[in-house]
Scaffold this motif. Structure first.
Motif, PDB file in Angstrom:
ATOM      1  N   ALA A  18       0.835  -1.209   0.000  1.00 23.18           N
ATOM      2  CA  ALA A  18       0.000   0.000   0.000  1.00 23.18           C
ATOM      3  C   ALA A  18       0.867   1.255   0.000  1.00 23.18           C
ATOM      4  O   ALA A  18       0.543   2.243  -0.674  1.00 23.18           O
ATOM      5  CB  ALA A  18      -0.933  -0.011   1.207  1.00 23.18           C
ATOM      6  N   THR A  21       2.222   1.730  -3.476  1.00 27.49           N
ATOM      7  CA  THR A  21       1.141   2.189  -4.355  1.00 27.49           C
ATOM      8  C   THR A  21       0.838   3.665  -4.109  1.00 27.49           C
ATOM      9  O   THR A  21       0.591   4.417  -5.055  1.00 27.49           O
ATOM     10  CB  THR A  21      -0.122   1.327  -4.133  1.00 27.49           C
ATOM     11  N   ALA A  22       0.852   4.080  -2.872  1.00 25.88           N
ATOM     12  CA  ALA A  22       0.617   5.492  -2.560  1.00 25.88           C
ATOM     13  C   ALA A  22       1.756   6.356  -3.087  1.00 25.88           C
ATOM     14  O   ALA A  22       1.539   7.490  -3.528  1.00 25.88           O
ATOM     15  CB  ALA A  22       0.458   5.672  -1.059  1.00 25.88           C
ATOM     16  N   ARG A  24       3.250   5.912  -5.772  1.00 24.82           N
ATOM     17  CA  ARG A  24       3.008   6.053  -7.209  1.00 24.82           C
ATOM     18  C   ARG A  24       1.783   6.911  -7.502  1.00 24.82           C
ATOM     19  O   ARG A  24       1.286   6.917  -8.629  1.00 24.82           O
ATOM     20  CB  ARG A  24       2.834   4.677  -7.844  1.00 24.82           C
ATOM     21  N   ARG A  26      -1.345   6.627  -6.522  1.00 26.76           N
ATOM     22  CA  ARG A  26      -2.620   5.909  -6.675  1.00 26.76           C
ATOM     23  C   ARG A  26      -3.213   5.743  -5.283  1.00 26.76           C
ATOM     24  O   ARG A  26      -3.236   4.655  -4.718  1.00 26.76           O
ATOM     25  CB  ARG A  26      -2.389   4.559  -7.344  1.00 26.76           C
ATOM     26  N   LEU A  28      -6.316   6.051  -4.006  1.00 28.16           N
ATOM     27  CA  LEU A  28      -7.537   5.265  -3.787  1.00 28.16           C
ATOM     28  C   LEU A  28      -7.214   3.774  -3.728  1.00 28.16           C
ATOM     29  O   LEU A  28      -7.677   3.053  -2.830  1.00 28.16           O
ATOM     30  CB  LEU A  28      -8.551   5.551  -4.896  1.00 28.16           C
ATOM     31  N   LYS A  29      -6.391   3.320  -4.656  1.00 23.99           N
ATOM     32  CA  LYS A  29      -6.004   1.910  -4.661  1.00 23.99           C
ATOM     33  C   LYS A  29      -5.154   1.570  -3.436  1.00 23.99           C
ATOM     34  O   LYS A  29      -5.293   0.501  -2.839  1.00 23.99           O
ATOM     35  CB  LYS A  29      -5.234   1.597  -5.948  1.00 23.99           C
ATOM     36  N   ALA A  30      -4.286   2.491  -3.023  1.00 20.89           N
ATOM     37  CA  ALA A  30      -3.449   2.270  -1.842  1.00 20.89           C
ATOM     38  C   ALA A  30      -4.301   2.155  -0.587  1.00 20.89           C
ATOM     39  O   ALA A  30      -4.040   1.318   0.291  1.00 20.89           O
ATOM     40  CB  ALA A  30      -2.444   3.407  -1.695  1.00 20.89           C
ATOM     41  N   THR A  31      -5.323   2.968  -0.492  1.00 24.67           N
ATOM     42  CA  THR A  31      -6.216   2.904   0.663  1.00 24.67           C
ATOM     43  C   THR A  31      -6.952   1.569   0.710  1.00 24.67           C
ATOM     44  O   THR A  31      -7.100   0.961   1.776  1.00 24.67           O
ATOM     45  CB  THR A  31      -7.232   4.065   0.614  1.00 24.67           C
ATOM     46  N   ARG A  32      -7.396   1.100  -0.449  1.00 24.00           N
ATOM     47  CA  ARG A  32      -8.095  -0.188  -0.507  1.00 24.00           C
ATOM     48  C   ARG A  32      -7.157  -1.327  -0.121  1.00 24.00           C
ATOM     49  O   ARG A  32      -7.542  -2.236   0.623  1.00 24.00           O
ATOM     50  CB  ARG A  32      -8.651  -0.402  -1.914  1.00 24.00           C
ATOM     51  N   ILE A  33      -5.919  -1.297  -0.586  1.00 23.74           N
ATOM     52  CA  ILE A  33      -4.938  -2.337  -0.240  1.00 23.74           C
ATOM     53  C   ILE A  33      -4.647  -2.310   1.259  1.00 23.74           C
ATOM     54  O   ILE A  33      -4.556  -3.359   1.914  1.00 23.74           O
ATOM     55  CB  ILE A  33      -3.646  -2.158  -1.061  1.00 23.74           C
ATOM     56  N   TYR A  36      -7.497  -3.981   3.116  1.00 29.27           N
ATOM     57  CA  TYR A  36      -7.402  -5.441   3.039  1.00 29.27           C
ATOM     58  C   TYR A  36      -6.253  -5.970   3.907  1.00 29.27           C
ATOM     59  O   TYR A  36      -6.364  -7.045   4.492  1.00 29.27           O
ATOM     60  CB  TYR A  36      -7.203  -5.897   1.595  1.00 29.27           C
TER      61      TYR A  36
END
Length: 151
Positions: A18, A21-22, A24, A26, A28-33, A36
């Motif tokens: 995460a 990803t953050a 990079r 991204r 929203l995707k980092a928050t979702r990861i 999880y």
């Protein structure tokens, strides 16, 4: 003990992914990861993982799962038999009553209507010609048969 360690390691790895990803951009995707990744850690902290690990190696728990599976198989079997028979006994009786109530009455013939007014009335020995069946009359018989079978 091993299950808790594995879940904690998965959570740490997920949080690392995460973070990358953050980085990079991204978010929203980092928050979702991250969400999880925190689930296994939360399960470890609440004791659910310990309970599941204790259950997985318990013969009594597996016997209980077997009993639950047998109960489910019995329920499924009875449902299949009900569908083949057309429902429960109450449903079949209700369908039979409604089929009797919905039965199509035969068309009355001319002699049963009584004698006419004298003009244009036919002699009693010769019955009136049967009225020509329309498409709706043909389908009413089919509908009655389908209702009888519960379709």
């Amino acid at each position: 003990m091993i299950a808790e360690t594995v879940c904690s390691a998965v959570a740490a790895a997920g949080l690392g992914v995460a973070a990358v990803t953050a980085y990079r951009k991204r978010f929203l995707k980092a928050t979702r990861i991250a969400a999880y990744a925190l689930v296994p850690l939360g399960l470890v902290m609440t004791g659910v993982v310990e309970w599941i690990a204790g259950t997985a190696f318990s013969p009594m728990a597996w016997a209980g799962f077997g009993v639950l599976g047998a109960a489910w198989a019995l329920f499924a079997t009875t449902r299949v038999v009900e569908r083949r028979r057309g429902g429960t006994r109450k449903e079949r009786k209700a369908a039979a009553r409604s089929a009797q109530a919905d039965a199509v009455a035969p068309v009355a013939s001319a002699p049963s209507l009584g004698a006419g007014s004298g003009q244009g009335s036919r002699p009693a020995s010769r019955p009136a010609a049967a009225p020509r069946a329309t498409a709706s009359d043909d389908f009413s018989d089919i509908e009655a048969i389908l209702k009888k079978h519960g379709i």
